[in-house]
Motif scaffolding. Sequence first.
Motif, PDB file in Angstrom:
ATOM      1  N   GLY A   1      25.305  42.954  24.028  1.00  0.00           N
ATOM      2  CA  GLY A   1      25.227  41.931  23.006  1.00  0.00           C
ATOM      3  C   GLY A   1      24.329  42.364  21.859  1.00  0.00           C
ATOM      4  O   GLY A   1      24.434  43.475  21.346  1.00  0.00           O
ATOM      5  N   GLU A   2      23.398  41.497  21.483  1.00  0.00           N
ATOM      6  CA  GLU A   2      22.511  41.790  20.362  1.00  0.00           C
ATOM      7  C   GLU A   2      21.210  42.437  20.804  1.00  0.00           C
ATOM      8  O   GLU A   2      20.345  42.709  19.980  1.00  0.00           O
ATOM      9  CB  GLU A   2      22.218  40.497  19.590  1.00  0.00           C
ATOM     10  N   ALA A   3      21.032  42.676  22.080  1.00  0.00           N
ATOM     11  CA  ALA A   3      19.789  43.272  22.581  1.00  0.00           C
ATOM     12  C   ALA A   3      20.049  44.732  22.965  1.00  0.00           C
ATOM     13  O   ALA A   3      20.697  45.015  23.967  1.00  0.00           O
ATOM     14  CB  ALA A   3      19.272  42.497  23.787  1.00  0.00           C
ATOM     15  N   SER A   4      19.535  45.652  22.155  1.00  0.00           N
ATOM     16  CA  SER A   4      19.791  47.071  22.406  1.00  0.00           C
ATOM     17  C   SER A   4      19.055  47.581  23.633  1.00  0.00           C
ATOM     18  O   SER A   4      19.382  48.650  24.153  1.00  0.00           O
ATOM     19  CB  SER A   4      19.370  47.902  21.182  1.00  0.00           C
ATOM     20  N   THR A   5      18.039  46.829  24.115  1.00  0.00           N
ATOM     21  CA  THR A   5      17.291  47.274  25.296  1.00  0.00           C
ATOM     22  C   THR A   5      17.723  46.563  26.574  1.00  0.00           C
ATOM     23  O   THR A   5      17.158  46.810  27.635  1.00  0.00           O
ATOM     24  CB  THR A   5      15.782  47.034  25.083  1.00  0.00           C
ATOM     25  N   ALA A   6      18.703  45.663  26.476  1.00  0.00           N
ATOM     26  CA  ALA A   6      19.186  44.986  27.677  1.00  0.00           C
ATOM     27  C   ALA A   6      19.847  45.998  28.613  1.00  0.00           C
ATOM     28  O   ALA A   6      20.476  46.954  28.180  1.00  0.00           O
ATOM     29  CB  ALA A   6      20.165  43.880  27.303  1.00  0.00           C
ATOM     30  N   ILE A   7      19.690  45.775  29.916  1.00  0.00           N
ATOM     31  CA  ILE A   7      20.194  46.705  30.928  1.00  0.00           C
ATOM     32  C   ILE A   7      21.171  45.985  31.842  1.00  0.00           C
ATOM     33  O   ILE A   7      20.891  44.890  32.323  1.00  0.00           O
ATOM     34  CB  ILE A   7      19.038  47.282  31.766  1.00  0.00           C
ATOM     35  N   LEU A   8      22.305  46.615  32.079  1.00  0.00           N
ATOM     36  CA  LEU A   8      23.289  46.095  33.013  1.00  0.00           C
ATOM     37  C   LEU A   8      23.508  47.123  34.118  1.00  0.00           C
ATOM     38  O   LEU A   8      23.798  48.284  33.849  1.00  0.00           O
ATOM     39  CB  LEU A   8      24.613  45.799  32.311  1.00  0.00           C
ATOM     40  N   GLU A   9      23.337  46.699  35.377  1.00  0.00           N
ATOM     41  CA  GLU A   9      23.531  47.564  36.526  1.00  0.00           C
ATOM     42  C   GLU A   9      24.586  46.944  37.438  1.00  0.00           C
ATOM     43  O   GLU A   9      24.694  45.718  37.518  1.00  0.00           O
ATOM     44  CB  GLU A   9      22.227  47.739  37.302  1.00  0.00           C
ATOM     45  N   GLY A  10      25.330  47.785  38.155  1.00  0.00           N
ATOM     46  CA  GLY A  10      26.349  47.242  39.033  1.00  0.00           C
ATOM     47  C   GLY A  10      26.757  48.203  40.127  1.00  0.00           C
ATOM     48  O   GLY A  10      26.559  49.417  40.028  1.00  0.00           O
ATOM     49  N   ASN A  11      27.329  47.627  41.198  1.00  0.00           N
ATOM     50  CA  ASN A  11      27.872  48.387  42.333  1.00  0.00           C
ATOM     51  C   ASN A  11      29.302  47.924  42.575  1.00  0.00           C
ATOM     52  O   ASN A  11      29.524  46.873  43.174  1.00  0.00           O
ATOM     53  CB  ASN A  11      27.035  48.166  43.598  1.00  0.00           C
ATOM     54  N   PRO A  12      30.305  48.694  42.125  1.00  0.00           N
ATOM     55  CA  PRO A  12      31.701  48.288  42.336  1.00  0.00           C
ATOM     56  C   PRO A  12      32.154  48.494  43.781  1.00  0.00           C
ATOM     57  O   PRO A  12      31.783  49.477  44.434  1.00  0.00           O
ATOM     58  CB  PRO A  12      32.494  49.211  41.394  1.00  0.00           C
ATOM     59  N   THR A  13      32.952  47.569  44.264  1.00  0.00           N
ATOM     60  CA  THR A  13      33.597  47.676  45.570  1.00  0.00           C
ATOM     61  C   THR A  13      35.055  47.265  45.410  1.00  0.00           C
ATOM     62  O   THR A  13      35.350  46.292  44.716  1.00  0.00           O
ATOM     63  CB  THR A  13      32.920  46.772  46.610  1.00  0.00           C
ATOM     64  N   ILE A  14      35.943  48.018  46.044  1.00  0.00           N
ATOM     65  CA  ILE A  14      37.370  47.749  45.934  1.00  0.00           C
ATOM     66  C   ILE A  14      37.974  47.587  47.324  1.00  0.00           C
ATOM     67  O   ILE A  14      37.758  48.431  48.203  1.00  0.00           O
ATOM     68  CB  ILE A  14      38.103  48.877  45.185  1.00  0.00           C
ATOM     69  N   ALA A  15      38.722  46.517  47.543  1.00  0.00           N
ATOM     70  CA  ALA A  15      39.518  46.322  48.755  1.00  0.00           C
ATOM     71  C   ALA A  15      40.983  46.308  48.344  1.00  0.00           C
ATOM     72  O   ALA A  15      41.339  45.708  47.317  1.00  0.00           O
ATOM     73  CB  ALA A  15      39.147  45.024  49.453  1.00  0.00           C
ATOM     74  N   ALA A  16      41.832  46.988  49.102  1.00  0.00           N
ATOM     75  CA  ALA A  16      43.229  47.116  48.681  1.00  0.00           C
ATOM     76  C   ALA A  16      44.180  46.993  49.855  1.00  0.00           C
ATOM     77  O   ALA A  16      43.883  47.417  50.973  1.00  0.00           O
ATOM     78  CB  ALA A  16      43.443  48.471  47.990  1.00  0.00           C
ATOM     79  N   GLY A  17      45.335  46.415  49.576  1.00  0.00           N
ATOM     80  CA  GLY A  17      46.468  46.438  50.485  1.00  0.00           C
ATOM     81  C   GLY A  17      47.568  47.236  49.819  1.00  0.00           C
ATOM     82  O   GLY A  17      47.935  46.950  48.674  1.00  0.00           O
ATOM     83  N   SER A  18      48.074  48.283  50.492  1.00  0.00           N
ATOM     84  CA  SER A  18      48.993  49.221  49.852  1.00  0.00           C
ATOM     85  C   SER A  18      50.275  49.378  50.653  1.00  0.00           C
ATOM     86  O   SER A  18      50.285  49.282  51.885  1.00  0.00           O
ATOM     87  CB  SER A  18      48.333  50.601  49.702  1.00  0.00           C
ATOM     88  N   LEU A  19      51.351  49.669  49.937  1.00  0.00           N
ATOM     89  CA  LEU A  19      52.641  49.966  50.536  1.00  0.00           C
ATOM     90  C   LEU A  19      53.195  51.216  49.864  1.00  0.00           C
ATOM     91  O   LEU A  19      53.275  51.280  48.635  1.00  0.00           O
ATOM     92  CB  LEU A  19      53.601  48.798  50.349  1.00  0.00           C
ATOM     93  N   SER A  20      53.525  52.229  50.674  1.00  0.00           N
ATOM     94  CA  SER A  20      54.041  53.493  50.136  1.00  0.00           C
ATOM     95  C   SER A  20      55.459  53.734  50.625  1.00  0.00           C
ATOM     96  O   SER A  20      55.831  53.386  51.733  1.00  0.00           O
ATOM     97  CB  SER A  20      53.157  54.665  50.587  1.00  0.00           C
ATOM     98  N   LEU A  21      56.242  54.362  49.761  1.00  0.00           N
ATOM     99  CA  LEU A  21      57.601  54.771  50.089  1.00  0.00           C
ATOM    100  C   LEU A  21      57.740  56.233  49.698  1.00  0.00           C
ATOM    101  O   LEU A  21      57.457  56.597  48.545  1.00  0.00           O
ATOM    102  CB  LEU A  21      58.626  53.925  49.339  1.00  0.00           C
ATOM    103  N   GLY A  22      58.126  57.087  50.649  1.00  0.00           N
ATOM    104  CA  GLY A  22      58.191  58.501  50.321  1.00  0.00           C
ATOM    105  C   GLY A  22      59.129  59.266  51.240  1.00  0.00           C
ATOM    106  O   GLY A  22      59.940  58.681  51.963  1.00  0.00           O
ATOM    107  N   TYR A  23      58.987  60.594  51.166  1.00  0.00           N
ATOM    108  CA  TYR A  23      59.873  61.470  51.916  1.00  0.00           C
ATOM    109  C   TYR A  23      59.066  62.578  52.572  1.00  0.00           C
ATOM    110  O   TYR A  23      58.216  63.203  51.920  1.00  0.00           O
ATOM    111  CB  TYR A  23      60.936  62.065  50.985  1.00  0.00           C
ATOM    112  N   LYS A  24      59.342  62.850  53.863  1.00  0.00           N
ATOM    113  CA  LYS A  24      58.714  63.944  54.572  1.00  0.00           C
ATOM    114  C   LYS A  24      59.684  65.122  54.588  1.00  0.00           C
ATOM    115  O   LYS A  24      60.774  65.030  55.113  1.00  0.00           O
ATOM    116  CB  LYS A  24      58.363  63.506  56.009  1.00  0.00           C
ATOM    117  N   PHE A  25      59.272  66.216  53.973  1.00  0.00           N
ATOM    118  CA  PHE A  25      60.145  67.381  53.815  1.00  0.00           C
ATOM    119  C   PHE A  25      60.218  68.211  55.100  1.00  0.00           C
ATOM    120  O   PHE A  25      59.313  68.190  55.912  1.00  0.00           O
ATOM    121  CB  PHE A  25      59.648  68.246  52.656  1.00  0.00           C
TER     122      PHE A  25
END
Length: 225
Positions: A201-225
């Motif tokens: 924002g307007e504060a050049s000294t402001a600090i933002l810290e974070g720890n991302p976490t991702i949970a996923a449900g996946s479906l794959s379609l492919g071929y085994k050679f």
Amino acid sequence: MKAIKTFAIALVASLSLSNPLIAGSADFAGIYGGIQASIVGAAVDGTHTSSTDNLVSSNIGVNKGGVGKVIPIAGFEAGFNLPMGDVFFLGVGANLVSGSGTLAQSDEDAGEANISIEARDAQTWYIQPSVSLFDNSAMYVKWGTTAINLEAVGDVTNAAKFDLDGNLYGIGMLTQFNSGIYVRAEASATSFDSFQFTGVGEASTAILEGNPTIAAGSLSLGYKF
């Protein structure tokens, strides 16, 4: 993460009581490749420390909280399966997601610190211990390392781009048809390193810290050679 671990324990217990195995590890041996679609629940737990530029202590405020998004993504996977016995085999491979998605978005009431955390071009390398079951099916657990490009977009004073690494844990089921076509269903969770940037924002000294976490449900379609 706790739900995945509980599911893994239940899976091992059920395997010990299952009927004699029919499919063998050799049925899955070889190179494979396919496309993957996922529904991703992303969350960022973080801290926003705001202050005036002259760092007067009475003007410093600390806010803690979490934001997140649910987004669909698509990508590619490729790898190979190596037999390790009659029924056990080891999968080694990679996933690639090209493009970008919003992991989290924070909107301030005054409109002076609206920020989006964008993730781009995720790459995952993994190993996948697997056990073959009946009807050309297998179950597996997965461990991998994921790298993403992270960028803060919006009311940010300074450029904020990061290369983050995270650990992925998953469990899933693979079904392979006689034609070589396979379908894979998987649940996974990935915890990433923390990030930090200044200037919100307007504060050049402001600090933002974070720890991302991702949970996923996946479906794959492919071929085994």
